[in-house]
Design an enzyme around this catalytic site. Structure first.
Site, PDB file in Angstrom:
ATOM      1  CG  ASP A  82      -2.094   0.976   1.079  1.00 31.89           C
ATOM      2  OD1 ASP A  82      -2.410   1.356  -0.072  1.00 31.89           O
ATOM      3  OD2 ASP A  82      -2.708   1.334   2.099  1.00 31.89           O
ATOM      4  CD  GLU A  83      -0.822   5.655   1.254  1.00 35.97           C
ATOM      5  OE1 GLU A  83      -0.387   6.381   0.336  1.00 35.97           O
ATOM      6  OE2 GLU A  83      -1.869   5.883   1.871  1.00 35.97           O
ATOM      7  CB  CYS A 139     -15.858  16.723  -6.839  1.00 34.35           C
ATOM      8  SG  CYS A 139     -15.500  18.433  -6.380  1.00 34.35           S
TER       9      CYS A 139
HETATM   10 MG    MG Z   1      -5.059   4.474   0.937  1.00 34.62          MG
END
Ligand code: MG
Ligand code: ADP
Length: 184
Positions: A82-83, A139
């Site tokens: 992740d990341e 958004c």
């Molecule tokens: Mg995340």
């Protein structure tokens, strides 16, 4: 066949949620799976990978991408990252080495920073991936398709770890308006 799946999009687009889903459905045993995330991501519990939607899976925090290789054993079949944008340019080579050992990789990361510029290794990883999963958010202002990460506080460093205290997903128009409001 060994494969590399890359999940990418702006913040709150559901990247970690998707990663956790793929983890839950990968069909491998616990000892065949490695889950890692960079130590820089200190937003949540240390030994877990958490999504904003409240899901989590067990995972290890590591300081640099080389550490992934030290966790590999003969049983390893798949590695979840992740990341991945925080791991810098070396992560591409490391992922290639892992794939050559017949171990699958599923990674998720922010492909653009708050200025909508490419984030670190992400363009390379997009080219390498057999499967790219592009996600969008909603958004924060108009609920239309959110493709941009808007930083709500004034700070110029590319890496600034935060969640909805510092960031919003926005459509291009509202991201643009927000950026202009900062410079005026
Ligand atoms: Mg995340
Ligand atoms: P990412 O890893 O792309 O940042 P996550 O998988 O962690 O995204 O979570 C995305 C989901 O989290 C959204 O679909 C939404 O349902 C939920 N969510 C929770 N808090 C927020 C928030 N403040 N803004 C937007 N989405 C949020």
């Amino acid at each position: 066949m060994t494969s590399f799946t890359l999940i990418y999009g702006c913040m709150f687009s559901g990247k970690t949620t998707k990663l956790i889903e793929l983890y839950q459905h990968c069909g491998f045993e616990q000892e065949e799976i490695i889950v890692v995330k960079p130590v820089i991501d200190n937003r949540f519990v240390a030994d877990k990978v958490n999504s904003h939607s409240g899901l989590n899976m067990p995972g290890m925090r590591i300081k640099n991408p080389e550490q992934i290789e030290s966790y590999i054993t003969e049983s390893t079949k798949i590695i979840f990252i992740d990341e991945v944008q925080f791991f810098g340019s070396r992560v591409g080579t490391i992922i290639q080495n892992i794939l050559m050992q017949d171990i699958a990789v599923v990674a998720s990361g922010l492909d653009r920073d708050y200025l909508h510029k490419d984030f670190g290794p992400m363009p390379d990883l997009k080219r390498m991936a057999d499967k790219n999963i592009a996600l969008t958010a909603r958004c924060h202002l108009c609920n239309e398709k959110g493709t941009h990460t808007f930083r709500t506080i004034k700070n110029d460093s590319q890496i600034l770890v935060g969640h909805d205290n510092m960031y919003q997903a926005r459509c291009e128009k509202h991201w643009d308006e927000g950026m202009k409001a900062f410079t005026n």
